[in-house]
Design a protein around this motif. Structure first.
Motif, PDB file in Angstrom:
ATOM      1  N   THR A  53       1.154   3.260   2.079  1.00  0.00           N
ATOM      2  CA  THR A  53       2.177   3.361   3.288  1.00  0.00           C
ATOM      3  C   THR A  53       2.865   1.712   4.184  1.00  0.00           C
ATOM      4  OG1 THR A  53       0.340   2.200   4.560  1.00  0.00           O
ATOM      5  CG2 THR A  53       0.266   4.600   4.541  1.00  0.00           C
ATOM      6  N   SER A  54       3.214   0.926   3.638  1.00  0.00           N
ATOM      7  CA  SER A  54       3.244  -0.478   4.350  1.00  0.00           C
ATOM      8  C   SER A  54       3.583  -1.538   2.918  1.00  0.00           C
ATOM      9  CB  SER A  54       2.463  -1.144   5.072  1.00  0.00           C
ATOM     10  OG  SER A  54       1.044  -1.676   4.436  1.00  0.00           O
ATOM     11  N   ASN A  83      11.461   0.797  10.746  1.00  0.00           N
ATOM     12  CA  ASN A  83      10.267   0.907  10.551  1.00  0.00           C
ATOM     13  C   ASN A  83      10.559   2.449  11.196  1.00  0.00           C
ATOM     14  OD1 ASN A  83       8.927  -0.308   8.403  1.00  0.00           O
ATOM     15  ND2 ASN A  83       8.309  -1.822  10.734  1.00  0.00           N
ATOM     16  N   GLY A 121       9.974   3.026   7.993  1.00  0.00           N
ATOM     17  CA  GLY A 121      10.183   1.863   7.050  1.00  0.00           C
ATOM     18  C   GLY A 121      11.550   2.644   6.043  1.00  0.00           C
ATOM     19  N   LYS A 155       4.367  -6.087   2.734  1.00  0.00           N
ATOM     20  CA  LYS A 155       4.223  -6.956   3.881  1.00  0.00           C
ATOM     21  C   LYS A 155       5.580  -8.022   3.420  1.00  0.00           C
ATOM     22  CE  LYS A 155      -0.332  -7.867   4.936  1.00  0.00           C
ATOM     23  NZ  LYS A 155      -1.686  -8.561   4.845  1.00  0.00           N
ATOM     24  N   THR A 203       0.725  -0.931   0.008  1.00  0.00           N
ATOM     25  CA  THR A 203       0.067   0.149   0.036  1.00  0.00           C
ATOM     26  C   THR A 203       0.821   1.096   0.378  1.00  0.00           C
ATOM     27  OG1 THR A 203      -0.182   0.341   2.431  1.00  0.00           O
ATOM     28  CG2 THR A 203      -1.402  -1.295   1.302  1.00  0.00           C
ATOM     29  N   ARG A 214       7.422   3.894   3.349  1.00  0.00           N
ATOM     30  CA  ARG A 214       6.464   2.742   3.751  1.00  0.00           C
ATOM     31  C   ARG A 214       7.241   1.755   4.943  1.00  0.00           C
ATOM     32  NH1 ARG A 214       7.018   3.145  -1.778  1.00  0.00           N
ATOM     33  NH2 ARG A 214       4.621   3.853  -2.791  1.00  0.00           N
ATOM     34  N   LYS A 215       5.698   1.228   5.783  1.00  0.00           N
ATOM     35  CA  LYS A 215       6.366   0.438   7.224  1.00  0.00           C
ATOM     36  C   LYS A 215       6.702  -0.994   6.375  1.00  0.00           C
ATOM     37  CE  LYS A 215       5.849   3.704  11.001  1.00  0.00           C
ATOM     38  NZ  LYS A 215       5.750   4.092  11.943  1.00  0.00           N
ATOM     39  N   ILE A 216       7.689  -1.713   7.165  1.00  0.00           N
ATOM     40  CA  ILE A 216       7.416  -2.976   6.699  1.00  0.00           C
ATOM     41  C   ILE A 216       6.525  -3.890   7.811  1.00  0.00           C
ATOM     42  CG2 ILE A 216       9.334  -5.196   6.593  1.00  0.00           C
ATOM     43  CD1 ILE A 216       9.344  -3.169   4.606  1.00  0.00           C
ATOM     44  N   GLU A 217       6.338  -4.992   6.579  1.00  0.00           N
ATOM     45  CA  GLU A 217       5.200  -5.650   7.875  1.00  0.00           C
ATOM     46  C   GLU A 217       5.656  -6.612   7.720  1.00  0.00           C
ATOM     47  OE1 GLU A 217       1.231  -7.264   9.055  1.00  0.00           O
ATOM     48  OE2 GLU A 217       1.449  -5.483   7.402  1.00  0.00           O
TER      49      GLU A 217
END
Length: 405
Positions: free
Chosen positions: A37-38, A69, A74, A40, A35, A78-81
């Protein structure tokens, strides 16, 4: 009539909005799990079972992603999930967990899945699904086959390369060598043996006096070590995962056997192998390495070590700072970070693989002379190593960084 006119105007307005918005959408190309912001990222790791010592790698990677993050927001905003699942080093469980990551969690990629037998179980599936199986945590040669498996790439030096380097060391340093080999009975173990035999060539039949295999479900390898000693071998080539490597070191010393002890790099860890085996027992063990020895006091004042230690202290405080697996996880996570940086806003699976195959990277905890380089036809990121020996406290260099290329 009025209603129809209003509907026409409304549809025209929506169409105009779509045309106006389309250039903005075109700027960001996303695959599953991405997305604004993230991102996966999926992973399978043996947090339990016979190879549980490797769980430190997964925990180190997770801690590194927590770091970027928190400190950087990130990667490219974008932050890493990071979704890391336990597979117990069991191929059926790896299949189950990998399918969950791909089909339910909808991850962009599966990164650093650990183990030759486990990752072999999902090799065809990942390529059929066209999901990156990226920087696999095993040195099997099969991970560097972009022609037939374009969605899979390894990271560490291949096991065949390592076997070749060990054979070269024996030829250059051991007079009248008689080699006994202990190996895991799968592609992981067999790759090492093949590499050694490739270099020994027509001398292999004479120099290798015994070969003993073990299964990952075996409780011990004591009987195999006894047979190798009885063969008259004066070189012991130990191709084993940490649990069995520690057992082998202990048993060799219990038997008062004193061969030239060659230990494959995947079990070359003070915290996870040499301490459980006994530091005194482990004295003299020879291995190969491509990143700095984090137990060596000589590097404690260097900036790379200070950065790694600060990372461990803040983000993985209960991690074993004498285990090379924590340094390994730190380095491979940095490599993944670089790939995603290069990918920018084009975060499709295709572009991630393209960027992974376009690396020329120096990481500051690597040994001098060891770089990470890939190309569309070269899926082996690291191809150089240094022979080292454990002196009971730390590793001592036995020469310069070498490559079979």
């Amino acid at each position: 009539m009025n209603t129809g006119r209003k509907l026409t105007v409304a549809l025209a307005a929506i169409a105009a909005m779509g045309v106006a918005a389309s250039p903005a959408f075109a700027d960001n190309m996303y695959g599953p799990g991405v997305t604004d912001t993230s991102i996966k990222i999926g992973n399978t790791m043996p947090y339990s079972g016979p190879a549980a010592a490797y769980g430190a790698i997964g925990k180190s990677i997770s801690a590194y992603f927590d770091k970027i993050n928190k400190e950087n927001g990130g990667i490219n905003g974008r932050k890493i999930e990071f979704i890391s699942l336990d597979d117990g080093y069991s191929p059926p469980k790896t299949k189950e967990q990998t399918r969950k990551l791909v089909e339910q969690d909808k991850v962009l990629i599966v990164f650093q899945g650990l183990g030759t037998p486990t990752q072999s179980a999902v090799h065809a599936y990942m390529n059929h699904k066209k999901v990156p199986q990226l920087f696999v945590a095993t040195g099997a040669t099969k991970w560097g086959d972009p022609k037939n498996f374009p969605w899979t790439m390894g990271w560490q030096p291949s096991y065949q390369t390592e076997g070749q380097l060990f054979a070269t060391y024996v030829l250059e340093n051991v007079k009248d060598a008689k080699i006994g080999i202990l190996y895991q009975n799968d592609d992981y173990g067999k790759d090492y043996v093949k590499g050694m035999k490739d270099v020994l060539g027509d001398k292999a039949d004479k120099m290798i006096v015994a070969e003993e295999s073990y299964e990952v479900t075996d409780p011990t390898i004591n009987s195999q070590v006894i047979k190798l000693k009885d063969s008259g071998a004066n070189v012991f080539f130990n191709v084993a995962t940490p649990k069995f490597a520690a057992q082998a070191i202990k048993k060799v010393r219990e038997l008062n056997w004193d061969p030239v002890f060659l230990n494959n790099s995947v079990s070359n860890s003070v915290g996870s192998v040499y301490k459980p085996a006994g530091l005194e027992n482990s004295k003299g063990v020879i291995s190969l390495q491509y990143y700095q020895d984090i137990t060596d006091p000589a590097i404690f004042d260097t900036e790379p070590y200070k950065k790694w230690k600060a990372f461990m202290t803040e983000y993985y405080p209960d991690g074993d700072q004498s285990s090379s697996f924590t340094a390994y996880g730190y380095l491979v996570a940095q490599t993944m970070e670089q790939v995603l940086k290069q990918a920018g806003d084009n975060l499709t699976r295709e572009n991630v693989m393209k960027e992974a195959a376009n690396l020329d990277l120096k990481l500051d905890l690597m040994l001098p002379g060891v770089d990470i380089k890939t190309s569309p036809t070269d899926f082996f990121p690291i191809e150089s190593m240094m022979p080292i020996q454990f002196d009971g406290e730390k590793f001592v260099s036995l020469g310069k960084v070498v490559s079979v290329n």
